[in-house]
Motif scaffolding. Sequence first.
Motif, mmCIF file in Angstrom:
data_model
loop_
_atom_site.group_PDB
_atom_site.id
_atom_site.type_symbol
_atom_site.label_atom_id
_atom_site.label_comp_id
_atom_site.label_asym_id
_atom_site.label_seq_id
_atom_site.Cartn_x
_atom_site.Cartn_y
_atom_site.Cartn_z
ATOM 1 N N SER A 34 0.898 -1.344 0.035
ATOM 2 C CA SER A 34 -0.079 0.101 0.029
ATOM 3 C C SER A 34 0.844 1.248 -0.102
ATOM 4 C CB SER A 34 -1.037 -0.102 1.343
ATOM 5 O OG SER A 34 0.007 0.066 2.263
ATOM 6 N N ASN A 36 0.801 3.561 2.241
ATOM 7 C CA ASN A 36 1.420 3.691 3.632
ATOM 8 C C ASN A 36 2.343 3.042 3.926
ATOM 9 O OD1 ASN A 36 -0.429 5.988 4.452
ATOM 10 N ND2 ASN A 36 -2.240 4.394 5.034
ATOM 11 N N GLU A 37 2.329 1.785 3.482
ATOM 12 C CA GLU A 37 3.579 0.671 3.748
ATOM 13 C C GLU A 37 4.893 1.557 2.742
ATOM 14 O OE1 GLU A 37 3.371 -3.349 2.854
ATOM 15 O OE2 GLU A 37 2.076 -3.695 4.839
ATOM 16 N N SER A 63 -1.736 15.162 3.038
ATOM 17 C CA SER A 63 -2.611 14.384 4.069
ATOM 18 C C SER A 63 -3.559 14.452 4.166
ATOM 19 C CB SER A 63 -1.855 15.351 5.285
ATOM 20 O OG SER A 63 -2.590 16.522 5.604
ATOM 21 N N LEU A 77 1.593 8.633 11.760
ATOM 22 C CA LEU A 77 1.507 7.003 11.124
ATOM 23 C C LEU A 77 2.331 6.044 11.723
ATOM 24 C CD1 LEU A 77 0.129 5.632 8.459
ATOM 25 C CD2 LEU A 77 2.048 6.148 7.040
ATOM 26 N N SER A 82 -2.116 1.933 10.830
ATOM 27 C CA SER A 82 -2.951 1.823 10.047
ATOM 28 C C SER A 82 -3.273 0.538 9.366
ATOM 29 C CB SER A 82 -2.711 2.674 8.598
ATOM 30 O OG SER A 82 -3.706 2.726 7.504
ATOM 31 N N ILE A 85 -0.964 -1.310 6.686
ATOM 32 C CA ILE A 85 0.461 -1.654 7.057
ATOM 33 C C ILE A 85 0.798 -2.790 7.984
ATOM 34 C CG2 ILE A 85 2.529 -0.469 8.140
ATOM 35 C CD1 ILE A 85 1.054 2.211 7.793
#
Length: 107
Positions: A34, A36-37, A63, A77, A82, A85
């Motif tokens: 993802s 976020n990862e 953001s 984060l 999340s 993640i």
Amino acid sequence: MKSYENIAELIENLTLEVKAINDEIATLQAEPQSFNEQIIFQYIATCSTGKTKDFVRSLGVKSERGSLFSSGDVSKLIKAGSDDISSELLAIARKVANTKNKNGKLR
């Protein structure tokens, strides 16, 4: 190094450490699943929320607030995590953050 009752106990502890390190390596070798990862991988690589923020901004991502991505967003984060993640990856990022906070700048 702490003392052990016998060599077998030392071997068992070292074996567990090797397994933990191999698990971390496997986690870091995986491709991000993802965005976020991807942010977390960048943080782990740079050990810097500022450099990670710059990376995210260079991609034109804003953001959740709709403003420019900040170092605080990176920290949030890492702390809050999340759903997208992996817990293993987040644990590594938190370990990096704790090591950095405890010892100052990483070398």
